[in-house]
Design a protein around this motif. Structure first.
Motif, PDB file in Angstrom:
ATOM      1  N   PHE A 121       0.831  -1.208   0.000  1.00 48.41           N
ATOM      2  CA  PHE A 121       0.000   0.000   0.000  1.00 48.41           C
ATOM      3  C   PHE A 121       0.867   1.262   0.000  1.00 48.41           C
ATOM      4  CE2 PHE A 121      -3.769  -2.508   1.427  1.00 48.41           C
ATOM      5  CZ  PHE A 121      -4.702  -1.949   0.563  1.00 48.41           C
ATOM      6  N   GLN A 122       1.965   1.238   0.751  1.00 48.80           N
ATOM      7  CA  GLN A 122       2.854   2.402   0.818  1.00 48.80           C
ATOM      8  C   GLN A 122       3.439   2.711  -0.564  1.00 48.80           C
ATOM      9  OE1 GLN A 122       6.375   1.862   3.252  1.00 48.80           O
ATOM     10  NE2 GLN A 122       6.484   4.035   3.741  1.00 48.80           N
ATOM     11  N   LYS A 123       3.882   1.679  -1.265  1.00 50.99           N
ATOM     12  CA  LYS A 123       4.444   1.872  -2.609  1.00 50.99           C
ATOM     13  C   LYS A 123       3.387   2.398  -3.577  1.00 50.99           C
ATOM     14  CE  LYS A 123       8.018  -1.721  -2.312  1.00 50.99           C
ATOM     15  NZ  LYS A 123       8.418  -3.067  -2.805  1.00 50.99           N
ATOM     16  N   LEU A 124       2.203   1.799  -3.527  1.00 44.73           N
ATOM     17  CA  LEU A 124       1.146   2.228  -4.442  1.00 44.73           C
ATOM     18  C   LEU A 124       0.654   3.635  -4.120  1.00 44.73           C
ATOM     19  CD1 LEU A 124      -0.869  -1.091  -4.852  1.00 44.73           C
ATOM     20  CD2 LEU A 124       0.437   0.106  -6.609  1.00 44.73           C
ATOM     21  N   SER A 125       0.708   4.017  -2.842  1.00 42.83           N
ATOM     22  CA  SER A 125       0.333   5.388  -2.466  1.00 42.83           C
ATOM     23  C   SER A 125       1.268   6.402  -3.096  1.00 42.83           C
ATOM     24  CB  SER A 125       0.354   5.537  -0.941  1.00 42.83           C
ATOM     25  OG  SER A 125      -0.641   4.740  -0.352  1.00 42.83           O
ATOM     26  N   ALA A 126       2.545   6.027  -3.223  1.00 41.54           N
ATOM     27  CA  ALA A 126       3.525   6.911  -3.850  1.00 41.54           C
ATOM     28  C   ALA A 126       3.401   6.896  -5.375  1.00 41.54           C
ATOM     29  CB  ALA A 126       4.934   6.492  -3.441  1.00 41.54           C
ATOM     30  N   LEU A 127       3.155   5.713  -5.935  1.00 40.54           N
ATOM     31  CA  LEU A 127       3.092   5.566  -7.391  1.00 40.54           C
ATOM     32  C   LEU A 127       1.751   6.012  -7.980  1.00 40.54           C
ATOM     33  CD1 LEU A 127       4.775   2.048  -7.647  1.00 40.54           C
ATOM     34  CD2 LEU A 127       5.774   4.196  -8.457  1.00 40.54           C
ATOM     35  N   GLN A 128       0.670   5.774  -7.229  1.00 39.46           N
ATOM     36  CA  GLN A 128      -0.673   6.099  -7.700  1.00 39.46           C
ATOM     37  C   GLN A 128      -1.468   6.754  -6.567  1.00 39.46           C
ATOM     38  OE1 GLN A 128      -2.579   2.757  -9.966  1.00 39.46           O
ATOM     39  NE2 GLN A 128      -0.745   1.612  -9.416  1.00 39.46           N
ATOM     40  N   PRO A 129      -1.058   7.965  -6.168  1.00 41.62           N
ATOM     41  CA  PRO A 129      -1.692   8.603  -5.001  1.00 41.62           C
ATOM     42  C   PRO A 129      -3.189   8.838  -5.144  1.00 41.62           C
ATOM     43  CG  PRO A 129      -0.269  10.153  -6.193  1.00 41.62           C
ATOM     44  CD  PRO A 129       0.020   8.800  -6.729  1.00 41.62           C
TER      45      PRO A 129
END
Length: 378
Positions: A121-129
């Protein structure tokens, strides 16, 4: 599709045996939460351009739950209350781990690496906020409020034997999917008894011995991610052999999701048929729960899903059985196509409204709570 008489016979026949109660209990068991299948609309487009087929609606629409997915789902679940004043509740059979796509890329896709769900989730929050910022916190809030009661669906939603063999052969489809931070159906596995997505399927019976570590590590990861020990298990994407139930019990699993008529694989494509029912116990004392209602509102079967599901619930209640509804997250995913989520949740809301109006004494509960009720003999 079967005609109405045959359908009525089937609906009633699957409720003839099992634990009985006068209470009108509704359980909604939903598979695949926590799993990354498709990364994004961009990834789906890239897979299309590389010629990777869409084998099912899961390959077309199934993504890790977004903030918008969860917000809309919670709004739907809280639109109704049961006779105890409780909102509708999902039992997500959920994964605590996903592929660590970055680490696999860094190491040339030669080895398999996984990560815990909060990191995903942390990675996706950065990649696809726009899609994922705040999604992990919202999932935690849903658990705290009792709208979501996750249970164990395996460590990750893939078959490690198949993935490792495909990596070793530099399989084009697998590498293409991984490079797009996705893992969809990848043509054939090479084994007629193993789906690439099914963690506990096997060819040689001896392969079951390798699942013990997968189970113990998976349940430890589940506790770290979701904040409590899982009690209930449903295998991802396929049928497990009961030889692994011992490892599950040793790691805290009391309740097992299973099929009414289970094709139990014995190895090398040989099967035997096993009859199960809700309330049946295995030799270890674990309790079986059998889903007796199907609800897949975005699957095109040419039927009215509200009416179809209500008739199944009606049959369960007629025989004094709890109604255990089977569904999948893909019905409520809108990251690839918002219309898919809108359709699924619209039908779900209609269904929940009809349930509470038709049966004012209905009770919503999580699958493991039903298991505990049966275990107590209430």
């Amino acid at each position: 599709m079967m005609n109405s008489l045959k359908r009525k016979i089937v609906f009633n026949a699957k409720n003839l045996i099992g634990w009985k109660t006068k209470r009108k209990i509704i359980v909604i068991s939903v598979d695949d939460y926590g799993n990354v299948r498709l990364d994004s609309p961009k990834a789906r487009e890239a897979l299309d351009n590389e010629g990777l087929k869409i084998y099912s609606r899961f390959d077309a629409f199934d993504t890790l739950e977004t903030r918008a997915d969860l917000e809309a789902l919670y709004e739907t679940l809280t639109s109704v209350k049961d006779c105890n004043g409780r909102h509708a509740v999902f039992t997500p059979f959920a994964l605590p781990c996903n592929i660590n796509f970055e680490k696999m890329a860094e190491t040339g896709y030669e080895e398999y690496y996984y990560e815990l769900l909060p990191e995903t989730f942390q990675k996706l929050s950065a990649l696809q906020p726009k899609a994922y910022e705040g999604a992990w916190k919202l999932l935690q809030e849903g658990i705290e409020k009792g709208l979501m009661v996750p249970q164990f669906h395996g460590r990750e939603h893939l078959n490690l034997k198949i993935l490792k063999e495909k990596l070793a052969s530099k399989d084009h489809n697998v590498l293409t999917a991984l490079k797009n931070r996705s893992y969809t159906s990848i043509s054939t596995s090479g084994y007629k008894t193993i789906s690439p997505m099914a963690a506990f399927e096997f060819w040689e019976f001896e392969e079951n011995s390798k699942f013990s570590d997968l189970i113990s590590e998976g349940l430890e990861a589940f506790e770290k991610v979701y904040g409590y020990r899982a009690e209930h298990f449903n295998p991802p994407g396929g049928r497990e052999h009961p030889v692994i139930h011992k490892s599950l019990k040793e790691n805290g699993i009391k309740f097992l999701d299973t099929y009414l008529l289970k094709q139990e694989h014995l190895g090398k494509g040989e099967y035997k048929r096993v009859f199960n029912y809700t309330g049946k116990k295995n030799h270890l004392g674990q309790l079986y729960l059998v889903r007796n209602v199907v609800f897949e509102p975005t699957e095109n079967r040419g039927l009215d899903w509200v009416s179809y599901t209500l008739k199944q619930i009606e049959a369960a209640f007629r025989w004094n059985r709890p109604a255990i509804i089977s569904s999948h997250r893909v019905n409520f995913c809108g990251h690839i196509d918002e219309e898919n989520r809108s359709k699924g949740l619209s039908v779900l809301k209609q269904l929940l409204t009809e349930i509470t109006e038709r049966w004012p004494d209905v009770e919503f509960m999580a699958a493991n709570q039903l298991g505990a009720l049966i275990e107590k003999g209430e």
